[in-house]
Write a protein that holds these residues in place. Structure first.
Motif, PDB file in Angstrom:
ATOM      1  N   SER A 134       0.793  -1.083   0.103  1.00 34.76           N
ATOM      2  CA  SER A 134       0.055  -0.022  -0.013  1.00 34.76           C
ATOM      3  C   SER A 134       0.985   1.118   0.054  1.00 34.76           C
ATOM      4  O   SER A 134       2.070   1.276   0.561  1.00 34.76           O
ATOM      5  CB  SER A 134      -0.892   0.181   1.280  1.00 34.76           C
ATOM      6  OG  SER A 134      -1.775   1.210   1.509  1.00 34.76           O
ATOM      7  N   THR A 135       0.367   2.298  -0.779  1.00 32.81           N
ATOM      8  CA  THR A 135       1.040   3.660  -0.622  1.00 32.81           C
ATOM      9  C   THR A 135       0.554   4.310   0.490  1.00 32.81           C
ATOM     10  O   THR A 135       1.310   5.490   0.702  1.00 32.81           O
ATOM     11  CB  THR A 135       0.672   4.492  -1.863  1.00 32.81           C
ATOM     12  OG1 THR A 135      -0.743   4.582  -1.969  1.00 32.81           O
ATOM     13  CG2 THR A 135       1.161   3.703  -3.052  1.00 32.81           C
ATOM     14  N   GLU A 138       3.441   1.636   5.384  1.00 32.79           N
ATOM     15  CA  GLU A 138       4.399   0.374   5.336  1.00 32.79           C
ATOM     16  C   GLU A 138       3.913  -0.852   6.035  1.00 32.79           C
ATOM     17  O   GLU A 138       3.933  -1.935   5.514  1.00 32.79           O
ATOM     18  CB  GLU A 138       5.957   0.509   5.659  1.00 32.79           C
ATOM     19  CG  GLU A 138       5.898   0.973   7.069  1.00 32.79           C
ATOM     20  CD  GLU A 138       7.425   1.211   7.480  1.00 32.79           C
ATOM     21  OE1 GLU A 138       8.182   1.112   6.717  1.00 32.79           O
ATOM     22  OE2 GLU A 138       7.498   1.441   8.738  1.00 32.79           O
TER      23      GLU A 138
END
Length: 269
Positions: A134-135, A138
């Motif tokens: 996921s952006t 972390e």
């Protein structure tokens, strides 16, 4: 005690599983000492309290005859009583076996609120992937729309308003997972799981339990027997018996074929 949190713990249960409540909450209190918030226990009529825990039985039969309540209706009636947008969804046979990572749980709830997320699976059971980093953070993986268990009733953080959008009043938990997963592919909600390279049952589990303590209404010996003995929990195992994988077969539905077809059509709406 009674500390205000921006989430609640929700233990989905039923009166017929009340024999699980004592071991569940004894282990909960032992292994999550830092949690001082509300715990909603989903019941039809029964009351229950455990010293040192703020347990609120939902008693959903006050809304409808308990003999006519579906699993999904019990869920929605319980949700109407919860005063936080975020819940940690659990079931009564998710028996803790080690300490909960309290600080990480609070961080994940903050991420739910910051990004208005729908769901974060906190265990390494339930979602099966594929996953992608996921952006957002972390510690999160995004769950693919191709995941057959994109919607899971394993231990997860949920936005209850968004979860309610995937529930249909006639459904069982198995139908909710199966057909809810199909419905989720038509919506824009993103689903997440914790980074399983960092948090899994062998390394830094956030909510350490084995899925699940009961199968087909019977105890799973390898999960509960030693755990209960080591924590001075006395249960008459003979009342339920032990699940035998070679003899007991898990069924998706007992409905006649034509009822299955009708249920499928209704579930996809």
């Amino acid at each position: 005690m009674n500390k205000d949190y921006n989430f609640s713990v929700f233990v989905n249960s039923t009166d017929t599983y009340s024999d699980c409540w004592e071991p569940f909450f004894k282990l909960f209190k032992k292994f999550w000492k830092d949690y001082e918030g509300k715990i909603y226990l989903n019941t039809e009529e029964k009351d229950y309290h455990y010293e040192g825990l703020n347990i609120i039985p939902t008693k959903v039969a006050k809304f409808k005859d308990k003999n006519k309540l579906t699993w999904s209706e019990c869920l929605l009636y319980a949700f109407s009583q919860i005063d936080t947008d975020i819940i940690l969804y659990l079931q009564e046979d998710y028996f803790l076996k080690a300490n909960v990572n309290h600080e990480k749980m609070l961080e994940l709830v903050d991420l739910m609120l910051k990004y208005d997320l729908t769901y974060i699976n906190i265990a390494d059971s339930g979602n099966r992937g594929p996953f992608s980093p996921s952006t957002l953070h972390e510690d999160l993986w995004e769950v693919s729309q191709q995941d057959k268990y994109r919607i899971s009733t394993q231990a997860s953080l949920w936005n209850i308003k968004k979860m309610s959008n995937y529930v249909r009043k006639h459904e069982s938990p198995w139908h909710f997972e199966y057909y809810g997963n199909i419905r989720s592919r038509r919506k824009k909600d993103a689903f997440y799981a914790v980074n399983r390279d960092k948090y899994n049952k062998h390394h830094q589990p956030i909510f350490p339990y084995d899925a699940t303590g009961i199968v087909m209404r019977k105890w799973v010996r390898e999960i509960v027997e030693d755990l209960f003995r080591d924590n001075d929990i006395i249960v008459d195992f003979e009342k339920r018996g032990f699940y035998d994988r070679t003899k007991d077969k898990k069924r998706f539905s007992k409905k006649p074929f034509f009822k299955k077809v009708i249920a499928t059509v209704k579930s996809l709406i």
